[in-house]
Design an enzyme around this catalytic site. Structure first.
Site, PDB file in Angstrom:
ATOM      1  N   ARG A   1     -51.740  46.539  16.721  1.00  0.00           N
ATOM      2  CA  ARG A   1     -52.362  46.296  18.023  1.00  0.00           C
ATOM      3  C   ARG A   1     -53.445  47.328  18.317  1.00  0.00           C
ATOM      4  NH1 ARG A   1     -47.514  43.966  17.534  1.00  0.00           N
ATOM      5  NH2 ARG A   1     -46.862  42.272  18.935  1.00  0.00           N
TER       6      ARG A   1
ATOM      7  N   ARG B   1     -44.558  30.514   5.844  1.00  0.00           N
ATOM      8  CA  ARG B   1     -43.967  30.778   7.163  1.00  0.00           C
ATOM      9  C   ARG B   1     -44.578  29.876   8.244  1.00  0.00           C
ATOM     10  NH1 ARG B   1     -43.472  37.055   8.143  1.00  0.00           N
ATOM     11  NH2 ARG B   1     -42.164  36.253   9.827  1.00  0.00           N
TER      12      ARG B   1
ATOM     13  N   LYS C   1     -45.275  49.936  13.041  1.00  0.00           N
ATOM     14  CA  LYS C   1     -46.130  48.896  12.448  1.00  0.00           C
ATOM     15  C   LYS C   1     -46.738  47.998  13.528  1.00  0.00           C
ATOM     16  CE  LYS C   1     -44.107  45.821   9.507  1.00  0.00           C
ATOM     17  NZ  LYS C   1     -44.360  44.427   9.908  1.00  0.00           N
TER      18      LYS C   1
ATOM     19  N   ARG D   1     -37.656  44.800   3.944  1.00  0.00           N
ATOM     20  CA  ARG D   1     -36.439  45.224   4.662  1.00  0.00           C
ATOM     21  C   ARG D   1     -35.160  44.899   3.884  1.00  0.00           C
ATOM     22  NH1 ARG D   1     -38.966  47.269   8.920  1.00  0.00           N
ATOM     23  NH2 ARG D   1     -40.560  46.032   9.955  1.00  0.00           N
TER      24      ARG D   1
ATOM     25  N   GLY E   1     -47.085  38.706   8.978  1.00  0.00           N
ATOM     26  CA  GLY E   1     -46.972  37.678  10.016  1.00  0.00           C
ATOM     27  C   GLY E   1     -47.678  38.098  11.293  1.00  0.00           C
TER      28      GLY E   1
ATOM     29  N   GLN F   1     -44.834  37.750  18.460  1.00  0.00           N
ATOM     30  CA  GLN F   1     -46.049  37.276  17.793  1.00  0.00           C
ATOM     31  C   GLN F   1     -46.622  36.071  18.525  1.00  0.00           C
ATOM     32  OE1 GLN F   1     -45.003  36.829  13.646  1.00  0.00           O
ATOM     33  NE2 GLN F   1     -44.874  39.039  13.325  1.00  0.00           N
TER      34      GLN F   1
ATOM     35  N   LYS G   1     -38.232  34.873   8.536  1.00  0.00           N
ATOM     36  CA  LYS G   1     -38.929  36.169   8.401  1.00  0.00           C
ATOM     37  C   LYS G   1     -39.608  36.218   7.028  1.00  0.00           C
ATOM     38  CE  LYS G   1     -38.064  37.655  12.429  1.00  0.00           C
ATOM     39  NZ  LYS G   1     -39.181  37.785  13.372  1.00  0.00           N
TER      40      LYS G   1
ATOM     41  N   ASP H   1     -35.681  42.877  13.647  1.00  0.00           N
ATOM     42  CA  ASP H   1     -35.993  43.292  12.266  1.00  0.00           C
ATOM     43  C   ASP H   1     -34.876  44.122  11.630  1.00  0.00           C
ATOM     44  OD1 ASP H   1     -38.386  41.949  12.331  1.00  0.00           O
ATOM     45  OD2 ASP H   1     -39.528  43.688  13.007  1.00  0.00           O
TER      46      ASP H   1
HETATM   47  C1  S3P Z   1     -43.572  41.525  15.482  1.00  0.00           C
HETATM   48  C2  S3P Z   1     -42.748  40.605  16.054  1.00  0.00           C
HETATM   49  C3  S3P Z   1     -41.516  40.109  15.428  1.00  0.00           C
HETATM   50  C4  S3P Z   1     -41.072  41.006  14.281  1.00  0.00           C
HETATM   51  C5  S3P Z   1     -42.209  41.385  13.392  1.00  0.00           C
HETATM   52  C6  S3P Z   1     -43.280  42.131  14.175  1.00  0.00           C
HETATM   53  C7  S3P Z   1     -44.789  41.954  16.210  1.00  0.00           C
HETATM   54  O1  S3P Z   1     -41.758  38.816  14.905  1.00  0.00           O
HETATM   55  O2  S3P Z   1     -40.069  40.376  13.535  1.00  0.00           O
HETATM   56  O3  S3P Z   1     -41.746  42.222  12.336  1.00  0.00           O
HETATM   57  O4  S3P Z   1     -45.412  42.967  15.812  1.00  0.00           O
HETATM   58  O5  S3P Z   1     -45.145  41.289  17.187  1.00  0.00           O
HETATM   59  P1  S3P Z   1     -41.519  37.475  15.797  1.00  0.00           P
HETATM   60  O6  S3P Z   1     -42.534  37.457  16.866  1.00  0.00           O
HETATM   61  O7  S3P Z   1     -41.697  36.350  14.814  1.00  0.00           O
HETATM   62  O8  S3P Z   1     -40.123  37.598  16.319  1.00  0.00           O
END
Ligand code: S3P
Length: 430
Positions: free
Chosen positions: A28, A124, A23, A390, A96, A171, A344, A317
């Site tokens: 990206r 969030r 994912k 999840r 997110g 993120q 999350k 995750d």
């Molecule tokens: C992700 C970063 C993680 C992860 C999310 C995907 C990403 O989040 O939990 O499922 O693709 O950069 P955080 O950056 O909030 O830790």
């Protein structure tokens, strides 16, 4: 709520599977493919709801993205400054990654945009990206003094930054690096422990000047990104459900092919191996800058362990399904340093404590983790997904070793990351 599923105890589990594309890498690939010059081909793209939110966002900014036979994508990139102002609010759905990375990227565009999402996403925290982006000169507004979506962005010129992040978040890091592409110099992000580095790897693969160093990474501004062919490996976070399934079902043996095993993501393998799980990495190789392997998993007797520190962001995750594995392990498992689980898709500490508890599991919440007493068999019953993919999938895996059937409500959310989860479960279990 919608789509209730009932999963019974599994008598056996075996076979060979491939899990859908990663994912994070799929998100990206759309972003960088759109910002690159020329054509990007994405092989193995994850067609889940989260990634479709990103795909639709870029189509809405004038990028042509064609779906090819088999679900691969062709993106006609328009370069770093080729996006057009969207005509409507960008709907990030439950994702997110879409909202936070795009907040960074849109901060550097010469147009106005608004990002929003579903009722979970709109709860969030967003200041973690707004804070550093505002320091770069971005103009962003949000509800709750900038903490909550919808977010409105009036993009423009940015200055580079040296940001020291208090949390290990890919993120946050990626939002700043994407904004850094539009800044006036070198942008640096430091974080307590290394979070997933897919942005860094893919940016470099597309030709950006990205330099990782101990404790952080820097990116040079205004690169020319060149369209590339991206091979998206299977998502280790999806594979994790099947790893735990094969470990806890007696006599099980499962080969999971083509899984991304980037060291910033493979914490789940280390955790399960430390618990005594038999997981073997076979046929290790590299595909478009990402390490990939097949994983052979055999049913194992698990033991409780203590988990904390740098492995936490490497498995962030996977804690819902780790808590399932721990419920069937001998002894106690303690998870700490995982406060991020509280923000999350749902509060994953509270959710797993409730739902495993509803089946008779002994799980206690800590501020930054949980304590799980293993060795108890779980009963059948009814549990809730909390609208979180999840949690729904973790409870389905718990059901494979429960004493009776488990009914999980509101399971439609699994489509955000793993639309084939249920059919794959039918395929390997009986
Ligand atoms: C992700 C970063 C993680 C992860 C999310 C995907 C990403 O989040 O939990 O499922 O693709 O950069 P955080 O950056 O909030 O830790």
């Amino acid at each position: 709520m919608s789509e209730t599923r009932t999963v019974g105890p599994a008598r056996s589990l075996s076979g060979e599977i491939t899990v859908p594309g990663d994912k994070s890498i799929s998100h990206r690939s759309i972003m960088l493919g759109s910002l690159a010059r020329g054509t990007t081909l994405v092989r193995g793209f994850l067609h889940g709801e989260d990634n479709h939110a990103t795909l639709n966002a870029f189509r809405g900014m004038g990028i042509t993205i064609d779906e090819l036979k088999g679900g691969d994508l062709r993106i006609d990139g328009k370069g770093l400054h080729g996006l057009a102002e969207p005509g409507d609010v960008i709907d990030c759905g439950n994702s997110g990654t879409t909202i936070r990375l795009m907040t960074g990227l849109l901060s550097g565009q010469n147009f106005f945009s608004v990002l929003s999402g579903d009722r979970y996403l709109r709860k969030r925290p967003m200041k973690r990206v707004l804070g550093p982006l505002t320091a770069m000169g971005a103009r962003i507004w949000g509800r709750g003094g900038g903490e909550l979506a919808p977010l409105a962005i009036s993009g423009g010129t940015l200055k580079s930054t040296e940001y020291v992040s208090p949390i290990s978040s890919a993120q946050v890091k990626s939002a700043i690096l994407l904004a850094g592409l539009y800044a006036d110099g070198v942008t640096t992000v430091r974080e307590p422990h290394l979070s997933r580095d897919h942005s860094e790897r893919m940016l470099r693969y597309f030709g950006a000047d990205v330099r990782p160093f101990d404790g952080g990474v820097s990116v040079a501004a205004q690169p020319t990104l060149e369209g590339r062919e991206v091979f998206v490996p299977g998502d280790i976070s999806s594979a994790a459900f099947y790893m735990v399934a094969a470990l806890i079902v007696p006599g099980a043996e499962l080969l999971i092919r083509n899984v991304g095993v980037n060291p910033t993501r493979s914490g789940i393998i280390d955790i399960l191996q430390e618990m005594g799980g038999s997981l073997e990495l076979l046929n290790q190789r590299e595909l478009s800058g990402e390490p990939v392997a097949d994983i052979l998993v055999r049913s194992s007797t698990l033991t409780g362990i203590e988990i904390g520190g740098s492995v936490v962001p490497r498995a962030i995750d996977e804690f819902p399904v780790v808590s399932v594995a721990a419920s069937f392990a001998e002894g106690t498992t303690i998870i700490r340093d995982a406060r991020e689980l509280r923000v999350k898709e749902t509060d994953r500490i509270a959710a797993m404590v409730n739902e495993l508890g509803a089946l008779g599991g002994r799980v206690e919440a800590r501020d930054d983790g949980m304590v799980i007493q293993g060795g108890e068999s779980l009963a059948g019953g009814t549990v809730h997904s909390h609208g979180d993919h999840r949690i729904a999938m973790s409870m389905a895996i718990a059901a494979l070793r429960a004493r009776g059937e488990v009914t999980i409500d509101d399971t439609a959310c699994t489509a955000t990351s793993f639309p084939d989860f249920w059919s794959l479960l039918d395929q390997v279990c009986c």
